[in-house]
Design an enzyme around this catalytic site. Sequence first.
Site, PDB file in Angstrom:
ATOM      1  N   LEU A  69     -10.082  -6.632   5.148  1.00  0.00           N
ATOM      2  CA  LEU A  69      -9.261  -5.859   4.083  1.00  0.00           C
ATOM      3  C   LEU A  69      -7.852  -6.355   4.760  1.00  0.00           C
ATOM      4  CD1 LEU A  69     -10.344  -2.294   3.773  1.00  0.00           C
ATOM      5  CD2 LEU A  69     -10.652  -4.440   2.024  1.00  0.00           C
ATOM      6  N   ASP A  70      -6.775  -6.394   3.654  1.00  0.00           N
ATOM      7  CA  ASP A  70      -5.169  -6.750   4.218  1.00  0.00           C
ATOM      8  C   ASP A  70      -4.776  -5.649   5.040  1.00  0.00           C
ATOM      9  OD1 ASP A  70      -5.720  -8.675   2.415  1.00  0.00           O
ATOM     10  OD2 ASP A  70      -4.504  -7.841   0.417  1.00  0.00           O
ATOM     11  N   ARG A  71      -3.983  -5.919   5.797  1.00  0.00           N
ATOM     12  CA  ARG A  71      -3.479  -4.865   6.740  1.00  0.00           C
ATOM     13  C   ARG A  71      -2.668  -3.640   6.130  1.00  0.00           C
ATOM     14  NH1 ARG A  71      -0.341  -5.871  12.426  1.00  0.00           N
ATOM     15  NH2 ARG A  71      -0.350  -3.866  13.139  1.00  0.00           N
ATOM     16  N   THR A  73      -3.644  -2.199   3.301  1.00  0.00           N
ATOM     17  CA  THR A  73      -4.524  -1.366   2.614  1.00  0.00           C
ATOM     18  C   THR A  73      -5.312  -0.774   3.318  1.00  0.00           C
ATOM     19  OG1 THR A  73      -6.302  -3.293   2.667  1.00  0.00           O
ATOM     20  CG2 THR A  73      -4.729  -3.497   0.985  1.00  0.00           C
TER      21      THR A  73
END
Length: 233
Positions: A69-71, A73
Amino acid sequence: MAPLSVHSTKENLQVLYEDNHLIVINKRPGDIVQGDKTGDMPLSEVVKEYIAEKYNKPGAVYLGVVHRLDRPTSGIVVFARTSKALTRLNKLFSERETEKTYWAIVKNIPAKPEGTLTHYLKRNPKQNKSYAHEKKVPDSKKAVLHYKVKKALQNYYLLEIDLETGRHHQIRSQLSGIGTPIKGDLKYGFDRSNKDGSIHLHSRKLNFVHPVQKEEVSFVAPPPDDPIWNACD
């Protein structure tokens, strides 16, 4: 942009599920799933520490990173605890045999209360950003998601999103492409950042067939504790 104040540690790790084959974590915004150039401790290492301590394991703990997951999020991240589980989970995720549901907070309501978005995303590695195009352009990848407005909040709207494809920054890019950037997401056009550096995008639900037990499993992650997310439940 200020760093996020609370990171996951082996003491505060939010474990949604664990067995001998996999462990499912509710990632806090600001956690990096895998090590990067920042040198910050990744979630994968935190989970290893947790397993080593809980099960009194000497030596190196095996842990496979299945997806990321993107940092900024939050939400569900799955790790494999055996190489067999990793191989099978990698296959499930790459062949899209998973059902992923996200929650996103936006300020601008989409033109329709529910719908399907189809774009062609072109990634710019230097900017670490994906651009959404209406039509195919060179080196672009087709991106499809389904959304619905789940709730009207005081100044924002909660969207529920089901992903059909899994592209780089897909939800962020596609929502920005229709003029509804995610709260706090400066990179994709929101007008100001969140104080803690997060964005209001959360991996809410994940379903797949267990890689060893062969039964369907389903996980739901509570969103972070803040006034806007708390108004969503």
